[in-house]
Design a protein around this motif. Structure first.
Motif, mmCIF file in Angstrom:
data_model
loop_
_atom_site.group_PDB
_atom_site.id
_atom_site.type_symbol
_atom_site.label_atom_id
_atom_site.label_comp_id
_atom_site.label_asym_id
_atom_site.label_seq_id
_atom_site.Cartn_x
_atom_site.Cartn_y
_atom_site.Cartn_z
ATOM 1 N N GLN A 14 -53.720 -22.793 43.353
ATOM 2 C CA GLN A 14 -55.129 -22.504 43.136
ATOM 3 C C GLN A 14 -55.296 -22.052 41.701
ATOM 4 N N THR A 15 -56.278 -22.536 41.021
ATOM 5 C CA THR A 15 -56.572 -22.131 39.656
ATOM 6 C C THR A 15 -57.857 -21.313 39.678
ATOM 7 N N VAL A 16 -57.747 -20.140 39.104
ATOM 8 C CA VAL A 16 -58.917 -19.269 39.017
ATOM 9 C C VAL A 16 -59.185 -19.021 37.542
ATOM 10 N N ARG A 17 -60.343 -19.310 37.110
ATOM 11 C CA ARG A 17 -60.718 -19.086 35.705
ATOM 12 C C ARG A 17 -61.320 -17.696 35.599
ATOM 13 N N ARG A 18 -60.775 -16.922 34.671
ATOM 14 C CA ARG A 18 -61.264 -15.565 34.449
ATOM 15 C C ARG A 18 -61.928 -15.498 33.069
ATOM 16 N N PRO A 19 -62.820 -14.565 32.870
ATOM 17 C CA PRO A 19 -63.433 -14.411 31.545
ATOM 18 C C PRO A 19 -62.392 -13.904 30.546
ATOM 19 N N PRO A 20 -62.537 -14.228 29.231
ATOM 20 C CA PRO A 20 -61.554 -13.813 28.211
ATOM 21 C C PRO A 20 -61.270 -12.313 28.210
ATOM 22 N N ASP A 21 -62.241 -11.483 28.496
ATOM 23 C CA ASP A 21 -62.004 -10.032 28.487
ATOM 24 C C ASP A 21 -60.986 -9.617 29.547
ATOM 25 N N PHE A 22 -60.835 -10.401 30.584
ATOM 26 C CA PHE A 22 -59.892 -10.098 31.659
ATOM 27 C C PHE A 22 -58.455 -10.032 31.109
ATOM 28 N N TYR A 23 -58.163 -10.838 30.070
ATOM 29 C CA TYR A 23 -56.811 -10.933 29.520
ATOM 30 C C TYR A 23 -56.608 -10.039 28.291
ATOM 31 N N GLN A 24 -57.601 -9.285 27.896
ATOM 32 C CA GLN A 24 -57.548 -8.507 26.664
ATOM 33 C C GLN A 24 -56.348 -7.559 26.618
ATOM 34 N N HIS A 25 -56.059 -6.877 27.702
ATOM 35 C CA HIS A 25 -54.937 -5.932 27.707
ATOM 36 C C HIS A 25 -53.590 -6.642 27.466
ATOM 37 N N MET A 26 -53.480 -7.887 27.936
ATOM 38 C CA MET A 26 -52.246 -8.646 27.689
ATOM 39 C C MET A 26 -52.190 -9.128 26.243
ATOM 40 N N MET A 27 -53.314 -9.520 25.696
ATOM 41 C CA MET A 27 -53.348 -10.018 24.311
ATOM 42 C C MET A 27 -53.001 -8.915 23.332
ATOM 43 N N GLU A 28 -53.392 -7.696 23.630
ATOM 44 C CA GLU A 28 -53.058 -6.578 22.750
ATOM 45 C C GLU A 28 -51.542 -6.425 22.640
ATOM 46 N N ARG A 29 -50.848 -6.558 23.752
ATOM 47 C CA ARG A 29 -49.377 -6.452 23.719
ATOM 48 C C ARG A 29 -48.740 -7.670 23.047
ATOM 49 N N GLU A 30 -49.311 -8.842 23.262
ATOM 50 C CA GLU A 30 -48.775 -10.068 22.675
ATOM 51 C C GLU A 30 -48.882 -10.063 21.151
ATOM 52 N N THR A 31 -49.936 -9.464 20.622
ATOM 53 C CA THR A 31 -50.173 -9.488 19.167
ATOM 54 C C THR A 31 -49.751 -8.196 18.492
ATOM 55 N N ALA A 32 -49.220 -7.231 19.255
ATOM 56 C CA ALA A 32 -48.816 -5.953 18.675
ATOM 57 C C ALA A 32 -47.590 -6.138 17.787
ATOM 58 N N SER A 33 -47.433 -5.268 16.785
ATOM 59 C CA SER A 33 -46.238 -5.321 15.946
ATOM 60 C C SER A 33 -45.054 -4.821 16.773
ATOM 61 N N VAL A 34 -43.879 -5.157 16.353
ATOM 62 C CA VAL A 34 -42.673 -4.786 17.087
ATOM 63 C C VAL A 34 -42.577 -3.268 17.210
ATOM 64 N N ASN A 35 -42.950 -2.541 16.170
ATOM 65 C CA ASN A 35 -42.843 -1.077 16.194
ATOM 66 C C ASN A 35 -43.778 -0.439 17.215
ATOM 67 N N GLU A 36 -44.844 -1.122 17.602
ATOM 68 C CA GLU A 36 -45.786 -0.592 18.583
ATOM 69 C C GLU A 36 -45.375 -0.936 20.014
ATOM 70 N N MET A 37 -44.332 -1.745 20.168
ATOM 71 C CA MET A 37 -43.911 -2.155 21.512
ATOM 72 C C MET A 37 -43.095 -1.055 22.166
ATOM 73 N N PRO A 38 -43.043 -1.071 23.492
ATOM 74 C CA PRO A 38 -42.179 -0.110 24.198
ATOM 75 C C PRO A 38 -40.711 -0.338 23.811
ATOM 76 N N GLU A 39 -39.909 0.714 23.942
ATOM 77 C CA GLU A 39 -38.489 0.666 23.559
ATOM 78 C C GLU A 39 -37.742 -0.466 24.253
ATOM 79 N N ASN A 40 -37.978 -0.642 25.540
ATOM 80 C CA ASN A 40 -37.248 -1.694 26.254
ATOM 81 C C ASN A 40 -37.619 -3.090 25.728
ATOM 82 N N ALA A 41 -38.862 -3.293 25.326
ATOM 83 C CA ALA A 41 -39.274 -4.582 24.750
ATOM 84 C C ALA A 41 -38.629 -4.785 23.387
ATOM 85 N N ARG A 42 -38.543 -3.724 22.582
ATOM 86 C CA ARG A 42 -37.887 -3.838 21.261
ATOM 87 C C ARG A 42 -36.410 -4.197 21.431
ATOM 88 N N LYS A 43 -35.755 -3.581 22.430
ATOM 89 C CA LYS A 43 -34.343 -3.886 22.684
ATOM 90 C C LYS A 43 -34.167 -5.349 23.081
#
Length: 168
Positions: A14-43
């Motif tokens: 099933q494909t559900v289309r969501r508004p762009p704001d729905f994904y905003q929290h994920m985009m913030e992490r995707e575009t964050a600098s490495v230094n702003e990422m959690p320790e486990n993600a940096r590792k």
């Protein structure tokens, strides 16, 4: 029409289309600098970068080894085709290469027999004399001197085969 049914596979998509704001929290992490990422993600990113660097280095080493093997085979074909005897020794005096003509000139029936000889066995086969007939210390031979870092020089050597008495 089947007398027995062991399992059922259901596959639904099933494909559900969501508004762009729905994904905003994920985009913030995707575009964050490495230094702003959690320790486990940096590792994880550091491990991935190290793995990629190691794989690239291994690939370069494999390519270099392949090139070396190819050049080595070509050089051996060329040296084997020479009518003149060619032999090379390492710093200890052990033969690391001899072509067929070189092995025969040293009195061996084959390259394999020649290559199996110890440095002492090779030295014991011949007397080396200078122009006046004085024995030559093997450490003063041009090849030995070059291995010690001295400049290239030449020397006239009279060789006498102890077994046959032949000399040249």
């Amino acid at each position: 029409t089947h007398d027995r049914l062991d399992f059922i596979i259901n596959n639904a998509c099933q494909t559900v289309r969501r508004p762009p704001d729905f994904y905003q929290h994920m985009m913030e992490r995707e575009t964050a600098s490495v230094n702003e990422m959690p320790e486990n993600a940096r590792k994880l990113l550091a491990e991935q970068a190290a793995r990629e660097a190691a794989e690239a280095a291994e690939s370069r080493v494999r390519a270099s080894e392949q090139r070396y093997r190819s050049l080595s085979v070509r050089l051996e074909v060329i040296l084997e085709g020479l009518a003149d005897g060619v032999a090379a020794q390492d710093r200890t005096g052990k033969l690391v290469f001899a072509n067929r003509a070189g092995a025969h000139a040293m009195g061996y029936p084959s390259v394999e027999a020649c290559m199996a000889a110890t440095p002492q066995e090779l030295a014991d086969r011949y007397d080396l004399l200078d122009e006046s007939g004085t024995p030559i210390d093997r450490d003063s031979l041009p090849g030995r001197r070059v291995l010690l870092g001295e400049p290239v020089c030449s020397m006239l050597v009279h060789v006498c085969d102890r077994a046959s008495g032949e000399d040249w």
